[in-house]
Each structure stands twice: as C-alpha cells, then as structure tokens.
Design a protein around this motif. Structure first.
Motif, PDB file in Angstrom:
ATOM      1  N   VAL A 149       0.866  -1.174   0.000  1.00 41.41           N
ATOM      2  CA  VAL A 149       0.000   0.000   0.000  1.00 41.41           C
ATOM      3  C   VAL A 149       0.907   1.230   0.000  1.00 41.41           C
ATOM      4  CG1 VAL A 149      -1.892   1.209   1.135  1.00 41.41           C
ATOM      5  CG2 VAL A 149      -1.695  -1.278   1.368  1.00 41.41           C
ATOM      6  N   THR A 150       0.709   2.116  -0.950  1.00 39.73           N
ATOM      7  CA  THR A 150       1.591   3.270  -1.065  1.00 39.73           C
ATOM      8  C   THR A 150       1.339   4.269   0.057  1.00 39.73           C
ATOM      9  OG1 THR A 150       0.078   4.544  -2.463  1.00 39.73           O
ATOM     10  CG2 THR A 150       1.571   3.013  -3.573  1.00 39.73           C
ATOM     11  N   ARG A 151       2.334   5.115   0.284  1.00 35.01           N
ATOM     12  CA  ARG A 151       2.177   6.176   1.273  1.00 35.01           C
ATOM     13  C   ARG A 151       0.996   7.075   0.909  1.00 35.01           C
ATOM     14  NH1 ARG A 151       6.108   7.552   4.760  1.00 35.01           N
ATOM     15  NH2 ARG A 151       5.414   9.712   4.626  1.00 35.01           N
ATOM     16  N   GLN A 152       0.843   7.364  -0.393  1.00 35.77           N
ATOM     17  CA  GLN A 152      -0.255   8.231  -0.820  1.00 35.77           C
ATOM     18  C   GLN A 152      -1.609   7.602  -0.498  1.00 35.77           C
ATOM     19  OE1 GLN A 152       2.374   7.395  -2.636  1.00 35.77           O
ATOM     20  NE2 GLN A 152       3.256   9.201  -3.638  1.00 35.77           N
ATOM     21  N   GLN A 153      -1.721   6.299  -0.692  1.00 32.85           N
ATOM     22  CA  GLN A 153      -2.984   5.626  -0.395  1.00 32.85           C
ATOM     23  C   GLN A 153      -3.285   5.665   1.099  1.00 32.85           C
ATOM     24  OE1 GLN A 153      -1.749   1.960  -2.376  1.00 32.85           O
ATOM     25  NE2 GLN A 153      -3.495   2.113  -3.738  1.00 32.85           N
ATOM     26  N   LEU A 154      -2.271   5.461   1.909  1.00 34.02           N
ATOM     27  CA  LEU A 154      -2.481   5.492   3.358  1.00 34.02           C
ATOM     28  C   LEU A 154      -2.813   6.901   3.833  1.00 34.02           C
ATOM     29  CD1 LEU A 154       0.380   3.093   4.512  1.00 34.02           C
ATOM     30  CD2 LEU A 154      -2.081   2.610   4.443  1.00 34.02           C
ATOM     31  N   GLU A 155      -2.137   7.896   3.278  1.00 28.43           N
ATOM     32  CA  GLU A 155      -2.459   9.274   3.646  1.00 28.43           C
ATOM     33  C   GLU A 155      -3.886   9.628   3.243  1.00 28.43           C
ATOM     34  OE1 GLU A 155       0.652  11.427   1.741  1.00 28.43           O
ATOM     35  OE2 GLU A 155       2.027  11.256   3.449  1.00 28.43           O
ATOM     36  N   TYR A 156      -4.312   9.147   2.079  1.00 29.75           N
ATOM     37  CA  TYR A 156      -5.682   9.426   1.648  1.00 29.75           C
ATOM     38  C   TYR A 156      -6.688   8.735   2.575  1.00 29.75           C
ATOM     39  CZ  TYR A 156      -9.672  10.186  -1.403  1.00 29.75           C
ATOM     40  OH  TYR A 156     -10.886  10.583  -1.896  1.00 29.75           O
ATOM     41  N   ALA A 157      -6.361   7.512   3.018  1.00 29.79           N
ATOM     42  CA  ALA A 157      -7.257   6.797   3.936  1.00 29.79           C
ATOM     43  C   ALA A 157      -7.439   7.558   5.245  1.00 29.79           C
ATOM     44  CB  ALA A 157      -6.710   5.392   4.212  1.00 29.79           C
ATOM     45  N   LEU A 158      -6.395   8.252   5.674  1.00 26.04           N
ATOM     46  CA  LEU A 158      -6.467   8.984   6.938  1.00 26.04           C
ATOM     47  C   LEU A 158      -7.055  10.379   6.795  1.00 26.04           C
ATOM     48  CD1 LEU A 158      -3.063   8.150   8.684  1.00 26.04           C
ATOM     49  CD2 LEU A 158      -5.331   7.310   9.292  1.00 26.04           C
ATOM     50  N   TRP A 159      -6.624  11.113   5.760  1.00 26.81           N
ATOM     51  CA  TRP A 159      -6.935  12.540   5.695  1.00 26.81           C
ATOM     52  C   TRP A 159      -7.607  12.982   4.397  1.00 26.81           C
ATOM     53  CZ3 TRP A 159      -1.597  11.355   7.088  1.00 26.81           C
ATOM     54  CH2 TRP A 159      -1.391  11.329   8.461  1.00 26.81           C
ATOM     55  N   GLY A 160      -7.919  12.070   3.509  1.00 19.72           N
ATOM     56  CA  GLY A 160      -8.524  12.462   2.254  1.00 19.72           C
ATOM     57  C   GLY A 160      -7.558  13.296   1.429  1.00 19.72           C
ATOM     58  N   GLU A 161      -8.070  14.384   0.861  1.00 19.58           N
ATOM     59  CA  GLU A 161      -7.255  15.217  -0.022  1.00 19.58           C
ATOM     60  C   GLU A 161      -6.497  16.309   0.727  1.00 19.58           C
ATOM     61  OE1 GLU A 161      -9.265  16.561  -3.619  1.00 19.58           O
ATOM     62  OE2 GLU A 161     -10.882  15.171  -3.163  1.00 19.58           O
ATOM     63  N   ASP A 162      -6.536  16.297   2.042  1.00 16.18           N
ATOM     64  CA  ASP A 162      -5.913  17.377   2.809  1.00 16.18           C
ATOM     65  C   ASP A 162      -4.982  16.823   3.885  1.00 16.18           C
ATOM     66  OD1 ASP A 162      -5.362  19.980   3.560  1.00 16.18           O
ATOM     67  OD2 ASP A 162      -7.029  20.063   4.986  1.00 16.18           O
ATOM     68  N   PRO A 163      -3.887  16.142   3.478  1.00 17.26           N
ATOM     69  CA  PRO A 163      -2.966  15.613   4.486  1.00 17.26           C
ATOM     70  C   PRO A 163      -2.257  16.740   5.214  1.00 17.26           C
ATOM     71  CG  PRO A 163      -2.018  15.395   2.300  1.00 17.26           C
ATOM     72  CD  PRO A 163      -3.432  15.863   2.109  1.00 17.26           C
ATOM     73  N   PRO A 164      -1.894  16.534   6.485  1.00 17.51           N
ATOM     74  CA  PRO A 164      -1.215  17.585   7.252  1.00 17.51           C
ATOM     75  C   PRO A 164       0.231  17.755   6.803  1.00 17.51           C
ATOM     76  CG  PRO A 164      -1.334  15.579   8.533  1.00 17.51           C
ATOM     77  CD  PRO A 164      -2.122  15.321   7.271  1.00 17.51           C
ATOM     78  N   ASP A 165       0.813  18.890   7.169  1.00 16.35           N
ATOM     79  CA  ASP A 165       2.228  19.104   6.906  1.00 16.35           C
ATOM     80  C   ASP A 165       3.062  18.171   7.780  1.00 16.35           C
ATOM     81  OD1 ASP A 165       1.609  21.111   5.112  1.00 16.35           O
ATOM     82  OD2 ASP A 165       1.694  22.696   6.639  1.00 16.35           O
ATOM     83  N   GLY A 166       4.264  17.861   7.310  1.00 19.82           N
ATOM     84  CA  GLY A 166       5.134  16.982   8.085  1.00 19.82           C
ATOM     85  C   GLY A 166       4.802  15.514   7.828  1.00 19.82           C
ATOM     86  N   ASP A 167       5.595  14.667   8.437  1.00 15.77           N
ATOM     87  CA  ASP A 167       5.429  13.227   8.207  1.00 15.77           C
ATOM     88  C   ASP A 167       4.627  12.587   9.338  1.00 15.77           C
ATOM     89  OD1 ASP A 167       5.590  10.731   7.198  1.00 15.77           O
ATOM     90  OD2 ASP A 167       7.769  10.573   7.223  1.00 15.77           O
ATOM     91  N   MET A 168       3.349  12.973   9.417  1.00 13.72           N
ATOM     92  CA  MET A 168       2.480  12.400  10.440  1.00 13.72           C
ATOM     93  C   MET A 168       2.226  10.925  10.204  1.00 13.72           C
ATOM     94  SD  MET A 168       1.734  14.556  12.770  1.00 13.72           S
ATOM     95  CE  MET A 168       0.318  13.747  13.504  1.00 13.72           C
ATOM     96  N   LEU A 169       2.268  10.507   8.942  1.00 16.94           N
ATOM     97  CA  LEU A 169       2.021   9.092   8.647  1.00 16.94           C
ATOM     98  C   LEU A 169       3.044   8.218   9.364  1.00 16.94           C
ATOM     99  CD1 LEU A 169       0.514   6.862   7.132  1.00 16.94           C
ATOM    100  CD2 LEU A 169       2.067   7.237   5.196  1.00 16.94           C
ATOM    101  N   ARG A 170       4.297   8.624   9.335  1.00 17.06           N
ATOM    102  CA  ARG A 170       5.341   7.835   9.988  1.00 17.06           C
ATOM    103  C   ARG A 170       5.045   7.655  11.482  1.00 17.06           C
ATOM    104  NH1 ARG A 170      10.589   6.904   8.429  1.00 17.06           N
ATOM    105  NH2 ARG A 170      10.428   8.523   6.816  1.00 17.06           N
TER     106      ARG A 170
END
Length: 230
Positions: A171-192
C-alpha cells in the motif's frame, strides 16, 4: 491494472503515466475520441480514464457508443472541468461509473479506480480481516493477535484496515495518507508517527513481525519470507 487514458492534455497524460507506471500499471493513451473509441473496442482494458472535451468526438459520445454499440462494461471514470450537477448527471447517463473534476489529486484517481475495479470484479468488502494470527472484525472494530486484544487509536485502525485489505500487496504512502486525511494531508510526516504507533501495538509484543516498510513505496502487512522459511 491496464488502463486506457483518453485525454488531449499532454502534460496531464505524462503525469498519469509517470504516477501509475511507477506503481506497476500499464497504460495506453489516445489524444482524441475517435482513436480512444477504436482502442477501447479492440483492446482489453481494466478501466478507462476519459476526458469530457476531446477532439474529433467528445467523451460522452465515446462512452455512449462504447456502451450501446459495443456492449462494453469496462469501468470508466470521466475527467472534466465541468462540475455543475446537470453535467454530472449527463456523464452518468452516458454510462460513466465515476466522475472526477479537474484539477484532482493523482492518489484520489488511483483510489477511485481501485474501487471501480473491486466493484467490477464483484468483490465484497470483507467484514472480518485475518492475516496470520492478526484478526480485525470491522463490524465491532475489535482487533486481536493470537487471541490477545489490541487497543488501537482510530487512526491506527484505519491504517490497519487498509493494510489488511490489501495484504499481502503493498500500500503506497499516498494511499495510506488518503485513507487517513482524504485530499488534505497535514504538513510533516504524520504518517510515519501513526505507523510507529501501529507497529508498537501490532508487532511490539510478538516474535513474528507483520508490518514491513518498502522504501520509496509504502508499507505491506504480511509474514516476511525469512519467517516463512523458519
């Protein structure tokens, strides 16, 4: 996934090729409606990305002919700058399966295409996910490993669901970020940070580690090959 892109904006086509080919997909492109219709009826594609405004034949006419004259059921997502309700209705009535207005984020297009593919193949969303000794009941939101309850924050549950649904695929980072925040991911590497918390709960107390990092790609939830060979 083999995609046909029917689009006359060369920059957009180049971006689509760069994005999707980097993820292992195969793409063909047509710069006008007539060429696109010819390819669509003579080649086998998993999905079609179709622009509304095209030279020689517009998108709705391509779609109408594809559905009515050639009885094609290939999933089609229509791209357009038109965002008025009558235009959307016209697109769906022409036979579109989904509708995405420009400009759009490439990860959103990817997620929408994956959803169309899942529906086209008749796959039902699993209500209980199981990978090795990890179990996630989507109805109750209970997560256990080796029968031991795991207590996860909501964000970690979303990440775990995405990883388990795809397992053993990446699962790509972009897919995981979209699962969490949709089209508005936060600044910084919150996914990590969220992945760290998920790892601590899912893998920390157990000998067999399931969450794998794929550099420059994303993450995967599966048993590593060296664990299988033990």
């Amino acid at each position: 996934m083999r995609l046909l892109v029917i689009e006359d904006n060369h920059s957009l086509v180049a971006n689509l090729f760069d994005y999707f080919e980097a993820r292992g997909h195969t793409l063909d492109a047509a710069p006008d409606g007539v060429t696109g219709l010819h390819l669509a009826r003579n080649e086998a594609y998993d999905a079609i990305v179709l622009d509304w405004m095209l030279p020689r034949m517009d998108g709705p006419e391509v779609l109408r002919r594809l559905r009515e004259e050639h009885d094609s059921s290939v999933p089609v997502i229509m791209l357009t700058a038109r965002d008025d309700l009558p235009d959307k209705i016209a697109g769906f009535r022409a036979g579109a399966d989904d509708y995405l207005t420009k400009p759009f984020a490439l990860p959103e297009l990817e997620v929408r295409l994956e959803a169309l593919m899942a529906r086209a193949h008749g796959r039902q969303r699993r209500r209980v996910l199981e990978v090795h000794d990890l179990r996630f009941d989507l109805s109750t939101l209970d997560v256990t490993r080796s029968g031991q309850p795991l207590h996860l924050y909501p964000a970690c549950r979303k990440l775990l669901e995405a990883l388990m649904q795809a397992s053993p695929a990446a699962v790509t980072r972009q897919q995981l970020e979209y699962a969490l925040w949709g089209e508005d991911p936060p600044d910084g590497d919150m996914l990590r940070s969220h992945i760290y918390e998920l790892r601590r709960s899912v893998d920390g107390p157990f000998a067999v580690k399931l969450i794998q990092t794929l550099p420059r790609v994303g993450y995967r939830l599966a048993i590593a090959q060296d664990e299988v060979n033990r």
